[in-house]
Scaffold this motif. Sequence first.
Motif, PDB file in Angstrom:
ATOM      1  N   ALA B 220      23.896 -27.743  12.060  1.00  0.00           N
ATOM      2  CA  ALA B 220      24.883 -26.666  11.896  1.00  0.00           C
ATOM      3  C   ALA B 220      24.622 -25.918  10.591  1.00  0.00           C
ATOM      4  O   ALA B 220      24.654 -24.684  10.551  1.00  0.00           O
ATOM      5  CB  ALA B 220      26.291 -27.250  11.899  1.00  0.00           C
ATOM      6  N   ALA B 221      24.329 -26.667   9.527  1.00  0.00           N
ATOM      7  CA  ALA B 221      24.079 -26.044   8.224  1.00  0.00           C
ATOM      8  C   ALA B 221      22.811 -25.202   8.256  1.00  0.00           C
ATOM      9  O   ALA B 221      22.758 -24.117   7.667  1.00  0.00           O
ATOM     10  CB  ALA B 221      23.978 -27.123   7.147  1.00  0.00           C
ATOM     11  N   ALA B 222      21.785 -25.686   8.971  1.00  0.00           N
ATOM     12  CA  ALA B 222      20.529 -24.943   9.058  1.00  0.00           C
ATOM     13  C   ALA B 222      20.746 -23.619   9.777  1.00  0.00           C
ATOM     14  O   ALA B 222      20.184 -22.595   9.405  1.00  0.00           O
ATOM     15  CB  ALA B 222      19.476 -25.778   9.782  1.00  0.00           C
ATOM     16  N   ARG B 223      21.565 -23.638  10.819  1.00  0.00           N
ATOM     17  CA  ARG B 223      21.846 -22.404  11.562  1.00  0.00           C
ATOM     18  C   ARG B 223      22.660 -21.421  10.727  1.00  0.00           C
ATOM     19  O   ARG B 223      22.455 -20.224  10.789  1.00  0.00           O
ATOM     20  CB  ARG B 223      22.608 -22.730  12.858  1.00  0.00           C
ATOM     21  N   GLN B 224      23.613 -21.957   9.941  1.00  0.00           N
ATOM     22  CA  GLN B 224      24.509 -21.055   9.207  1.00  0.00           C
ATOM     23  C   GLN B 224      23.940 -20.615   7.864  1.00  0.00           C
ATOM     24  O   GLN B 224      24.074 -19.461   7.479  1.00  0.00           O
ATOM     25  CB  GLN B 224      25.859 -21.749   8.979  1.00  0.00           C
ATOM     26  N   ALA B 225      23.347 -21.556   7.139  1.00  0.00           N
ATOM     27  CA  ALA B 225      22.927 -21.252   5.770  1.00  0.00           C
ATOM     28  C   ALA B 225      21.409 -21.129   5.631  1.00  0.00           C
ATOM     29  O   ALA B 225      20.921 -20.750   4.572  1.00  0.00           O
ATOM     30  CB  ALA B 225      23.454 -22.316   4.821  1.00  0.00           C
ATOM     31  N   GLY B 226      20.680 -21.482   6.689  1.00  0.00           N
ATOM     32  CA  GLY B 226      19.233 -21.383   6.614  1.00  0.00           C
ATOM     33  C   GLY B 226      18.567 -22.742   6.477  1.00  0.00           C
ATOM     34  O   GLY B 226      18.908 -23.517   5.578  1.00  0.00           O
ATOM     35  N   ALA B 227      17.636 -23.026   7.402  1.00  0.00           N
ATOM     36  CA  ALA B 227      16.974 -24.334   7.405  1.00  0.00           C
ATOM     37  C   ALA B 227      16.167 -24.539   6.132  1.00  0.00           C
ATOM     38  O   ALA B 227      16.120 -25.643   5.582  1.00  0.00           O
ATOM     39  CB  ALA B 227      16.082 -24.463   8.631  1.00  0.00           C
ATOM     40  N   ALA B 228      15.549 -23.456   5.640  1.00  0.00           N
ATOM     41  CA  ALA B 228      14.715 -23.598   4.448  1.00  0.00           C
ATOM     42  C   ALA B 228      15.553 -23.987   3.236  1.00  0.00           C
ATOM     43  O   ALA B 228      15.174 -24.861   2.453  1.00  0.00           O
ATOM     44  CB  ALA B 228      13.971 -22.288   4.175  1.00  0.00           C
ATOM     45  N   HIS B 229      16.721 -23.332   3.095  1.00  0.00           N
ATOM     46  CA  HIS B 229      17.586 -23.659   1.959  1.00  0.00           C
ATOM     47  C   HIS B 229      18.069 -25.103   2.033  1.00  0.00           C
ATOM     48  O   HIS B 229      18.110 -25.814   1.035  1.00  0.00           O
ATOM     49  CB  HIS B 229      18.794 -22.717   1.929  1.00  0.00           C
ATOM     50  N   LEU B 230      18.434 -25.530   3.259  1.00  0.00           N
ATOM     51  CA  LEU B 230      18.913 -26.910   3.410  1.00  0.00           C
ATOM     52  C   LEU B 230      17.782 -27.893   3.121  1.00  0.00           C
ATOM     53  O   LEU B 230      17.977 -28.889   2.418  1.00  0.00           O
ATOM     54  CB  LEU B 230      19.468 -27.125   4.822  1.00  0.00           C
ATOM     55  N   ALA B 231      16.583 -27.596   3.653  1.00  0.00           N
ATOM     56  CA  ALA B 231      15.445 -28.486   3.424  1.00  0.00           C
ATOM     57  C   ALA B 231      15.129 -28.571   1.933  1.00  0.00           C
ATOM     58  O   ALA B 231      14.830 -29.647   1.397  1.00  0.00           O
ATOM     59  CB  ALA B 231      14.232 -28.007   4.207  1.00  0.00           C
ATOM     60  N   ASN B 232      15.225 -27.423   1.237  1.00  0.00           N
ATOM     61  CA  ASN B 232      14.971 -27.434  -0.207  1.00  0.00           C
ATOM     62  C   ASN B 232      16.007 -28.277  -0.941  1.00  0.00           C
ATOM     63  O   ASN B 232      15.671 -29.063  -1.825  1.00  0.00           O
ATOM     64  CB  ASN B 232      15.002 -26.008  -0.761  1.00  0.00           C
ATOM     65  N   ALA B 233      17.279 -28.100  -0.545  1.00  0.00           N
ATOM     66  CA  ALA B 233      18.332 -28.882  -1.180  1.00  0.00           C
ATOM     67  C   ALA B 233      18.094 -30.374  -0.948  1.00  0.00           C
ATOM     68  O   ALA B 233      18.198 -31.190  -1.873  1.00  0.00           O
ATOM     69  CB  ALA B 233      19.695 -28.480  -0.617  1.00  0.00           C
ATOM     70  N   LEU B 234      17.734 -30.724   0.289  1.00  0.00           N
ATOM     71  CA  LEU B 234      17.482 -32.140   0.615  1.00  0.00           C
ATOM     72  C   LEU B 234      16.331 -32.691  -0.209  1.00  0.00           C
ATOM     73  O   LEU B 234      16.387 -33.817  -0.709  1.00  0.00           O
ATOM     74  CB  LEU B 234      17.172 -32.280   2.112  1.00  0.00           C
ATOM     75  N   THR B 235      15.274 -31.876  -0.367  1.00  0.00           N
ATOM     76  CA  THR B 235      14.109 -32.341  -1.120  1.00  0.00           C
ATOM     77  C   THR B 235      14.446 -32.526  -2.602  1.00  0.00           C
ATOM     78  O   THR B 235      14.078 -33.530  -3.209  1.00  0.00           O
ATOM     79  CB  THR B 235      12.950 -31.341  -0.955  1.00  0.00           C
ATOM     80  N   VAL B 236      15.166 -31.548  -3.157  1.00  0.00           N
ATOM     81  CA  VAL B 236      15.559 -31.656  -4.579  1.00  0.00           C
ATOM     82  C   VAL B 236      16.381 -32.938  -4.787  1.00  0.00           C
ATOM     83  O   VAL B 236      16.133 -33.724  -5.705  1.00  0.00           O
ATOM     84  CB  VAL B 236      16.391 -30.423  -5.002  1.00  0.00           C
ATOM     85  N   LEU B 237      17.353 -33.167  -3.892  1.00  0.00           N
ATOM     86  CA  LEU B 237      18.222 -34.335  -4.054  1.00  0.00           C
ATOM     87  C   LEU B 237      17.463 -35.640  -3.768  1.00  0.00           C
ATOM     88  O   LEU B 237      17.710 -36.657  -4.409  1.00  0.00           O
ATOM     89  CB  LEU B 237      19.436 -34.220  -3.129  1.00  0.00           C
TER      90      LEU B 237
END
Lengths: 125, 275
Positions: B220-237
Amino acid sequence: MTGARTREWGELERELLRLLRGQEEPLSARQLQELFSGPVPAYTTLMTALTRLERKGQVLRIEQSPRKVRFSVPRPDGKDACASMISTLDQAEDRKAALLAFAGNLDAQDIALLRSVFPDTGRPR
Amino acid sequence: MTGEGLLLFVAACAGAAVLTAVLSPLVLTVGRWQLLHPRAALTAWFVAFFLGLSLAAAAVMGSVVAAVTVSEVASHGQAVLVTASGWLGLGAFGAVIAFVATSAAASTGVGQSSQVAAAVARSREERDGFTLVRFRGDQLIACAVPGKHPEILLSTAMEETLTVSQLQAVLAHEYAHLRQRHGWAVRIAQINALCLSRVRPGRALQRATVLLIELAADDAAARQAGAAHLANALTVLANAAGDESMHLRAVRLTARRWPSAARRRLPQAIRILPT
């Protein structure tokens, strides 16, 4: 005859704590009355609930004069507060049930499953 | 219906209920589709769960109806069977109700933890459907607290570590937990696991739920906020916490196609204004 109960048991106290915690400054019972969005409790009802909370140590009574009484919640300061919050989060009986956290819910078995389906190209350090 | 017919119905329902409980964990975990379509998989799990529950309830009702209504029985043995199955059914039903009631009452730490967080909140912001609570803390924490007054908690460290777009994706993930009622899914799975703690199907639903709600919220987050942004956030964390699961969640996002930036729509409730 009273009508149907407007609140669950203990809900008024919880609501009062919630309202007080959202405010920086201490509030009087009248000011608190104005903050209620649903059915507004009577002044006397509020005072009873606040006195009970005070007895339980959950609310501080600030009495500038007998006619000017205000209430606030005790706030632990800075660092201690954060530590106590995190330990409370940890102590919550089952953290997964209470909180849907962004990280840390998946265990080794889930990780193994994910790894088997999505081959990992660059592991984190 | 005759006594025999009713007993057959009861046996069939009970058998089907057990079969559903045993087979669903086997069928639903075949292949990788569930990791690619977590929301559909989650639905399938809960459809199977409620199907099994309905079959079990039908078996109990049937056995009680048989015990109450059957007046003519072929033999003494059948009479004993009809009566015993009725009582057994009712007994089991009562035991489950009592167990669920006590275990549900025992696991209500929800309100308390959110109130403690509120006590040290830096700011509380009423948004559509939840309250965004920002609190001072040097740990990377973002979590959703479902309930009557749903909240999303965000630590200052989280806000400092991520960019606005990444933070937006994290917020979208937590928002999806609230919107898709994942709190209820976890609670039901938990009570089911407590009731059936000695057999495999009991744990299977809980295991699947914990994993699938995370992946469904990621989608849901990937569709709304962008998969790349979510993937980046996941990688940083993942790097900050040394947590491999978040890294794998990021890798999973790359296995699917997502709507382009132009076609994404971020709900108003989770927008963060750049400061």
